[in-house]
Design a protein around this motif. Structure first.
Motif: not given
Length: 426
Positions: A118, A120, A146, A177, A184
């Protein structure tokens, strides 16, 4: 008004669609050898006149519109790496070239850096690897929902940027996001250079990782740049352990004040790390054959637990245990869980880590060196064997080993014509 710049069109179609009659070809220095042949083929394929810009006024990554206007060019074909800065007048077509990328190896490196599916992550790349980003996205997209892949943009885009949209350095991507880009991480595909440095300084709230398709640093030279600063022995040991955990060979070198001539003697070393005082840690290595980094930069590269925060540390003592910026190394990977690969030296399977836990069956390294030093060095690494085979080994006292001899008369004269050398008559 200038037409939009392009990256996807082929040069013949770009010239034919705009009915161009005079085109400037801009090459970087390393590609000028191919300029004549390229210009001849382009003229044969399109019928337009081609003019090679042999010497750009400024950086070769920028389009030299001024030089193109001197020959009355209607457009510019820009070859090689480019900064993708927008141009004022002339239409431009960028031909980056396509450097090979091992997508499988890049995918595995990404998975090791980001085990959480998950995560980013924004993927950036050098322009010479843009052709392979589609295949890399196909490999990673099913596993990482993501993930964001940036796209190349040449010229100014119409209209203002949307909320969360980034338009910098010829790259475009949209961050959805709620926390924005600071949530990120950044993954860069390409060699270290000015592009990566610009990205890191601009998006300094995001941790960066990079994958170099050309080479990886297998041998690291630890340069002892001080013998007086407290803690230098501790940081040497820390760097050795850090490199061992990362699967790198390390060599400790005491060369005094480093310069390009000294460090050029160690061709098997891919990168040097300088252990010096805070004031002398930042060394301009632009003239060196290998990069020279600081202990903090080595930590960022080899310690998975350390993340880029935007702060830079020049005092190596801040990295030691008990210091404010110390980050513990993650637990070592057990030998049973190590991912195997094939050695290019022996052709046999090996583990990717180089540091096995010590066992009682292995004799100490000093015992091996006493029995057969050359063989012991060869078993350690090929680079160590290469060092052992050299004829020049620096200054060695060899007390009691060198026989005493009387002083003899040396050569006289100047270097170009000693007295004992015959002179050729013109």
């Amino acid at each position: 008004m200038a037409q939009p710049s392009g990256v996807s069109a082929t040069p013949p179609s770009f010239i034919s669609s705009a009915n161009l009659l005079r085109v400037a070809l801009q090459f970087p220095d390393e590609l000028l050898a191919d300029a004549v042949e390229v210009a001849a083929r382009m003229e044969a394929a399109t019928g337009a006149e081609m003019y090679v810009l042999g010497d750009t006024t400024y950086g070769s990554c920028c389009v030299d519109e001024v030089a193109a206007e001197h020959v009355g060019a209607e457009a510019v074909l820009h070859y090689g790496p480019a900064c993708l800065s927008p141009c004022r007048k002339l239409p431009v077509l960028h031909i980056f070239g396509q450097q090979p990328l091992d997508v499988g190896r890049c995918t595995e490196a990404f998975r090791e850096l980001y085990p959480e599916r998950q995560s980013r992550v924004v993927v950036l790349s050098d322009v010479v690897y843009a052709h392979a980003m589609g295949e890399l996205e196909q490999q990673l997209r099913p596993e990482y929902p993501n993930i964001i892949f940036s796209s190349l943009v040449c010229g100014d885009l119409p209209g203002p940027a949307a909320p969360g949209e980034e338009r910098k350095f010829g790259r475009q991507f949209l961050v959805e996001a709620a926390g924005g880009l600071q949530d990120y991480a950044m993954f860069y595909v390409g060699a270290e250079g000015l592009a990566l440095t610009s990205f890191m300084l601009t998006w300094n709230c995001s941790p960066f990782s990079s994958f170099s398709p050309i080479t990886g640093a297998g041998g690291v030279g630890i340069l002892v740049g001080t013998l007086g600063v407290a803690g230098y022995l501790t940081v040497l040991q820390h760097l050795r352990e850090l490199l061992c955990r990362a699967g790198k060979r390390s060599y400790t070198l005491a060369v005094g004040k480093p310069n390009p001539a000294k460090l050029a003697n160690f061709l098997e070393v891919d990168v040097f790390v300088l252990v010096a005082c805070a004031q002398n840690s930042l060394l301009d290595s632009s003239d060196f054959y290998r990069p020279v980094v600081t202990p903090y930069e080595l930590e960022l590269a080899c310690n998975p637990a350390r993340e880029w925060t935007g702060n830079y540390l020049t005092d190596f003592r801040d990295l030691l245990p008990g210091a404010c910026a110390h980050v513990e190394l993650p637990p070592a990977v057990p030998a049973a869980e190590a991912v195997p690969d094939v050695s290019l030296i022996t052709g046999k399977m090996r583990a990717t880590h180089l540091c096995d836990p010590p066992t009682s069956q292995l004799p100490p390294s000093t015992t091996l060196a006493c029995r057969d030093q050359t063989r012991a060095l060869a078993e350690i690494s090929p680079a160590a064997s290469f060092l052992e085979s050299r004829s020049w080994r620096g200054l060695e006292q060899q007390l009691g080993q060198t026989p005493v001899s009387k002083a003899v008369q040396g050569r006289r004269g100047i270097a170009i014509a000693y007295e004992d050398e015959g002179c050729e008559q013109p």
